[in-house]
Design an enzyme around this catalytic site. Structure first.
Site, PDB file in Angstrom:
ATOM      1  N   CYS A  65      26.309  36.551  13.174  1.00 56.62           N
ATOM      2  CA  CYS A  65      26.908  37.861  12.906  1.00 56.62           C
ATOM      3  C   CYS A  65      25.770  38.817  12.565  1.00 56.62           C
ATOM      4  CB  CYS A  65      27.965  37.775  11.803  1.00 56.62           C
ATOM      5  SG  CYS A  65      27.361  37.300  10.179  1.00 56.62           S
ATOM      6  N   THR A  67      24.440  39.608   9.552  1.00 55.32           N
ATOM      7  CA  THR A  67      23.533  39.046   8.544  1.00 55.32           C
ATOM      8  C   THR A  67      23.527  37.521   8.493  1.00 55.32           C
ATOM      9  OG1 THR A  67      25.293  39.064   6.899  1.00 55.32           O
ATOM     10  CG2 THR A  67      23.885  41.043   7.021  1.00 55.32           C
ATOM     11  N   GLY A  70      28.403  36.541   6.228  1.00 56.79           N
ATOM     12  CA  GLY A  70      29.856  36.469   6.363  1.00 56.79           C
ATOM     13  C   GLY A  70      30.306  35.215   7.084  1.00 56.79           C
TER      14      GLY A  70
HETATM   15  C1  RB5 Z   1      30.180  43.411  10.895  1.00 56.72           C
HETATM   16  O1  RB5 Z   1      31.506  43.018  10.824  1.00 56.72           O
HETATM   17  C2  RB5 Z   1      29.331  42.679   9.851  1.00 56.72           C
HETATM   18  O2  RB5 Z   1      29.936  42.801   8.607  1.00 56.72           O
HETATM   19  C3  RB5 Z   1      29.156  41.203  10.196  1.00 56.72           C
HETATM   20  O3  RB5 Z   1      28.500  41.085  11.417  1.00 56.72           O
HETATM   21  C4  RB5 Z   1      28.335  40.375   9.222  1.00 56.72           C
HETATM   22  O4  RB5 Z   1      27.108  40.994   8.968  1.00 56.72           O
HETATM   23  C5  RB5 Z   1      29.014  39.936   8.013  1.00 56.72           C
HETATM   24  O5  RB5 Z   1      28.461  39.205   7.189  1.00 56.72           O
END
Ligand code: RB5
Length: 139
Positions: A65, A67, A70
């Site tokens: 994702c 970072t 998530g």
């Molecule tokens: C985008 O939804 C972003 O929040 C996701 O890619 C990620 O970085 C979450 O941890």
């Protein structure tokens, strides 16, 4: 190895790069999406892939994702899954050796493609080292 992959819209491009890399190494890769950069909710992908790992349908999984955080938080809510979000080679290796992480989470906005492939390689090459000699706490 049989490896599941998943990403949200921010991780889509890096997922494609990692998928090609794993395929070239001879791994069996199954892609659970997303298929493009249309915006999605990352937990939907993370839960689906994590459940596959928990069911032992796959040896490992890679989730991407923005970072990696998530994806890791969500995947770790599935019983039996140990997911680690890493951005350096030492942590990638220790995620296996210390934590037996079957799921690697990467942040496409944190690491570039070359570093991501290095992290994947370190994580894939390392095996869990159970520690049986440490004193138990509390006594
Ligand atoms: C985008 O939804 C972003 O929040 C996701 O890619 C990620 O970085 C979450 O941890």
């Amino acid at each position: 190895m049989k490896i599941a992959m998943g990403a949200d819209h921010l991780g889509f491009a890096l997922k494609e790069t990692i998928k090609a890399h794993l395929g070239a190494l001879g791994h069996e890769v199954v892609d659970f999406g997303v298929p493009d950069v249309q915006e999605v909710d990352y937990p939907d992908i993370a839960v689906e892939v994590a459940r596959e790992v928990a069911a032992a349908a796959f040896d490992r999984a890679v989730l991407v994702c923005g970072t990696g955080i998530g994806m890791a938080i969500t995947a770790n809510k599935v019983p039996g899954v140990r997911a680690a979000s890493v951005s350096d080679p030492y942590s990638a290796e220790r995620a296996r050796k210390s934590n037996d992480a079957q799921v690697l989470c990467l942040g496409a906005r944190v690491v570039g493609a070359e570093v991501a492939l290095l992290l994947v390689d370190h994580w894939l090459a390392a095996e869990f080292q159970a520690c049986g000699s440490a004193a138990k706490w509390p006594k």
